[in-house]
Design a protein around this motif. Structure first.
Motif, PDB file in Angstrom:
ATOM      1  N   SER A   1       0.829  -1.204   0.000  1.00  0.00           N
ATOM      2  CA  SER A   1       0.000   0.000   0.000  1.00  0.00           C
ATOM      3  C   SER A   1       0.865   1.258   0.000  1.00  0.00           C
ATOM      4  O   SER A   1       0.588   2.218  -0.728  1.00  0.00           O
ATOM      5  CB  SER A   1      -0.919  -0.007   1.223  1.00  0.00           C
ATOM      6  OG  SER A   1      -1.651   1.191   1.320  1.00  0.00           O
ATOM      7  N   GLN A   2       1.936   1.238   0.790  1.00  0.00           N
ATOM      8  CA  GLN A   2       2.836   2.395   0.833  1.00  0.00           C
ATOM      9  C   GLN A   2       3.566   2.569  -0.496  1.00  0.00           C
ATOM     10  O   GLN A   2       3.825   3.697  -0.920  1.00  0.00           O
ATOM     11  CB  GLN A   2       3.837   2.233   1.977  1.00  0.00           C
ATOM     12  CG  GLN A   2       3.207   2.330   3.362  1.00  0.00           C
ATOM     13  CD  GLN A   2       4.196   2.094   4.478  1.00  0.00           C
ATOM     14  OE1 GLN A   2       5.275   1.542   4.255  1.00  0.00           O
ATOM     15  NE2 GLN A   2       3.843   2.494   5.689  1.00  0.00           N
ATOM     16  N   ARG A   3       3.880   1.468  -1.133  1.00  0.00           N
ATOM     17  CA  ARG A   3       4.550   1.556  -2.438  1.00  0.00           C
ATOM     18  C   ARG A   3       3.641   2.220  -3.470  1.00  0.00           C
ATOM     19  O   ARG A   3       4.076   3.088  -4.234  1.00  0.00           O
ATOM     20  CB  ARG A   3       4.942   0.146  -2.915  1.00  0.00           C
ATOM     21  CG  ARG A   3       5.749   0.159  -4.213  1.00  0.00           C
ATOM     22  CD  ARG A   3       5.935  -1.259  -4.741  1.00  0.00           C
ATOM     23  NE  ARG A   3       4.656  -1.873  -5.071  1.00  0.00           N
ATOM     24  CZ  ARG A   3       3.989  -1.610  -6.195  1.00  0.00           C
ATOM     25  NH1 ARG A   3       4.489  -0.757  -7.093  1.00  0.00           N
ATOM     26  NH2 ARG A   3       2.841  -2.203  -6.443  1.00  0.00           N
ATOM     27  N   ARG A   4       2.343   1.837  -3.474  1.00  0.00           N
ATOM     28  CA  ARG A   4       1.406   2.447  -4.414  1.00  0.00           C
ATOM     29  C   ARG A   4       1.218   3.937  -4.113  1.00  0.00           C
ATOM     30  O   ARG A   4       1.144   4.758  -5.030  1.00  0.00           O
ATOM     31  CB  ARG A   4       0.061   1.731  -4.350  1.00  0.00           C
ATOM     32  CG  ARG A   4       0.090   0.317  -4.924  1.00  0.00           C
ATOM     33  CD  ARG A   4      -1.324  -0.195  -5.158  1.00  0.00           C
ATOM     34  NE  ARG A   4      -2.082  -0.256  -3.917  1.00  0.00           N
ATOM     35  CZ  ARG A   4      -2.162  -1.328  -3.141  1.00  0.00           C
ATOM     36  NH1 ARG A   4      -1.524  -2.449  -3.489  1.00  0.00           N
ATOM     37  NH2 ARG A   4      -2.871  -1.322  -2.030  1.00  0.00           N
ATOM     38  N   GLU A   5       1.178   4.273  -2.811  1.00  0.00           N
ATOM     39  CA  GLU A   5       1.039   5.686  -2.435  1.00  0.00           C
ATOM     40  C   GLU A   5       2.267   6.488  -2.863  1.00  0.00           C
ATOM     41  O   GLU A   5       2.154   7.616  -3.341  1.00  0.00           O
ATOM     42  CB  GLU A   5       0.828   5.801  -0.934  1.00  0.00           C
ATOM     43  CG  GLU A   5       0.604   7.233  -0.458  1.00  0.00           C
ATOM     44  CD  GLU A   5       0.326   7.314   1.034  1.00  0.00           C
ATOM     45  OE1 GLU A   5       0.162   8.437   1.532  1.00  0.00           O
ATOM     46  OE2 GLU A   5       0.276   6.247   1.682  1.00  0.00           O
ATOM     47  N   LEU A   6       3.446   5.891  -2.704  1.00  0.00           N
ATOM     48  CA  LEU A   6       4.679   6.559  -3.110  1.00  0.00           C
ATOM     49  C   LEU A   6       4.693   6.793  -4.617  1.00  0.00           C
ATOM     50  O   LEU A   6       5.095   7.860  -5.083  1.00  0.00           O
ATOM     51  CB  LEU A   6       5.887   5.719  -2.686  1.00  0.00           C
ATOM     52  CG  LEU A   6       7.260   6.290  -3.022  1.00  0.00           C
ATOM     53  CD1 LEU A   6       7.458   7.643  -2.344  1.00  0.00           C
ATOM     54  CD2 LEU A   6       8.368   5.332  -2.592  1.00  0.00           C
ATOM     55  N   GLU A   7       4.249   5.808  -5.382  1.00  0.00           N
ATOM     56  CA  GLU A   7       4.188   5.974  -6.829  1.00  0.00           C
ATOM     57  C   GLU A   7       3.233   7.105  -7.205  1.00  0.00           C
ATOM     58  O   GLU A   7       3.506   7.891  -8.124  1.00  0.00           O
ATOM     59  CB  GLU A   7       3.739   4.661  -7.481  1.00  0.00           C
ATOM     60  CG  GLU A   7       4.790   3.550  -7.400  1.00  0.00           C
ATOM     61  CD  GLU A   7       4.279   2.254  -8.005  1.00  0.00           C
ATOM     62  OE1 GLU A   7       3.070   2.186  -8.339  1.00  0.00           O
ATOM     63  OE2 GLU A   7       5.083   1.314  -8.150  1.00  0.00           O
ATOM     64  N   SER A   8       2.092   7.189  -6.484  1.00  0.00           N
ATOM     65  CA  SER A   8       1.137   8.258  -6.754  1.00  0.00           C
ATOM     66  C   SER A   8       1.739   9.629  -6.450  1.00  0.00           C
ATOM     67  O   SER A   8       1.568  10.584  -7.219  1.00  0.00           O
ATOM     68  CB  SER A   8      -0.131   8.042  -5.923  1.00  0.00           C
ATOM     69  OG  SER A   8      -1.036   9.109  -6.087  1.00  0.00           O
ATOM     70  N   LEU A   9       2.467   9.723  -5.306  1.00  0.00           N
ATOM     71  CA  LEU A   9       3.101  10.994  -4.952  1.00  0.00           C
ATOM     72  C   LEU A   9       4.164  11.385  -5.966  1.00  0.00           C
ATOM     73  O   LEU A   9       4.299  12.561  -6.324  1.00  0.00           O
ATOM     74  CB  LEU A   9       3.708  10.894  -3.550  1.00  0.00           C
ATOM     75  CG  LEU A   9       2.708  10.798  -2.389  1.00  0.00           C
ATOM     76  CD1 LEU A   9       3.443  10.562  -1.079  1.00  0.00           C
ATOM     77  CD2 LEU A   9       1.857  12.055  -2.300  1.00  0.00           C
TER      78      LEU A   9
ATOM     79  N   GLN B   1       2.453  12.793  -8.918  1.00  0.00           N
ATOM     80  CA  GLN B   1       1.963  14.143  -8.666  1.00  0.00           C
ATOM     81  C   GLN B   1       3.109  15.151  -8.674  1.00  0.00           C
ATOM     82  O   GLN B   1       2.964  16.259  -9.207  1.00  0.00           O
ATOM     83  CB  GLN B   1       1.233  14.192  -7.322  1.00  0.00           C
ATOM     84  CG  GLN B   1      -0.051  13.373  -7.290  1.00  0.00           C
ATOM     85  CD  GLN B   1      -0.711  13.394  -5.928  1.00  0.00           C
ATOM     86  OE1 GLN B   1      -0.627  14.379  -5.203  1.00  0.00           O
ATOM     87  NE2 GLN B   1      -1.359  12.302  -5.564  1.00  0.00           N
TER      88      GLN B   1
END
Length: 260
Positions: free
Chosen positions: A88-96, A99
């Motif tokens: 989940s953190q990896r996907r959030e990091l990719e999103s950031l 952005q």
């Protein structure tokens, strides 16, 4: 621990019964046999004790194994849960990261808009009634300085511009008065300025000798009729809070806007 009647003990007992009727030589042989039987019995007891100890050790090992198994299962469950968290953190990091990759693009599109907003505000102040011009133009200079300062984030630049627009809007919804020195016939005279929203900008001297309104068409001050002097003085009292609010009269002219 209960002692078990082993075959050796049974044999010894039988020999004792039989030996009661034997001669002395036979009794010696019987004693030797009894000693041998006792030795065998002690060894059997030692073996049994070792067996009991081994059984206790086995029970302890089984209990320890079960404890380790439970801990292993708990650790595996925790590891699987952490894998989900990491994913989940990896996907959030990719999103950031995605952005952040668009920040430069957004900034490139927003900065020209903010500069245009400042230019529009400056043009509006120049075309508006000439009140508090020093203060208002200084605010515009501060906005331009913020736009040129790399330490000011674009979000903060936008906030400052919006605040400046809000201040200009407030001028149109309120009445204000302040003292100001102006040049009248070559003489500097201290007067009380009064702003009727954006309807009219007027002044009156404390002795009522001078009173004028700003004329948009000519861009100059035009003396007002004597009947308005007291109205202006009363309006100033209302703005200062020295008298109760009431209907105010302003020496205004009709605003006409030519069609484009």
């Amino acid at each position: 621990m209960k002692k078990v009647l082993t075959p050796a003990r049974g044999a010894v007992a039988a020999v004792i019964v039989a030996g009661l009727a034997m001669p002395v030589m036979a009794q010696g042989q019987l004693r030797q046999a009894l000693d041998t039987g006792e030795e065998a019995t002690r060894r059997a007891e030692q073996v049994q004790e070792q067996i009991n100890q081994l059984d206790d050790q086995r029970s302890d090992m089984v209990s320890e194994f079960r404890t380790l198994l439970q801990r292993t299962q708990a650790a595996q469950l925790y590891a699987r849960q952490q894998e989900k968290v990491v994913e989940s953190q990896r996907r959030e990091l990719e999103s950031l990261e995605e952005q952040l990759g668009r920040v430069d693009e957004i900034t490139a599109q927003t900065t020209p808009m903010l500069i245009d907003m400042i230019s529009d505000l400056e043009a509006f102040v120049s075309a508006d009634l000439p009140f508090k011009l020093v203060e208002r133009r200084a605010g515009i200079d501060e906005l331009r300085a913020a736009m040129e300062n790399p330490q000011v984030p674009i979000v903060e630049q936008y906030r400052l511009i919006i605040e400046a627009y809000k201040r200009e809007m407030e001028y149109g919804r309120t009445i204000q008065t302040w003292p100001e020195a102006i040049n009248i016939d070559g003489n500097e005279v201290m007067v009380d300025m009064f702003l009727y929203g954006r309807v009219a900008l007027v002044y009156v001297s404390p002795d009522r000798k001078y009173a004028a309104r700003y004329d948009r068409a000519s861009g100059d001050w035009v003396p007002v009729e004597n009947k308005f002097k007291e109205d202006i003085a009363e309006a100033i009292k209302v703005a200062k809070g020295t008298t109760t609010p009431k209907v105010l009269y302003a020496p205004a002219t009709r605003l006409s806007v030519s069609a484009q």
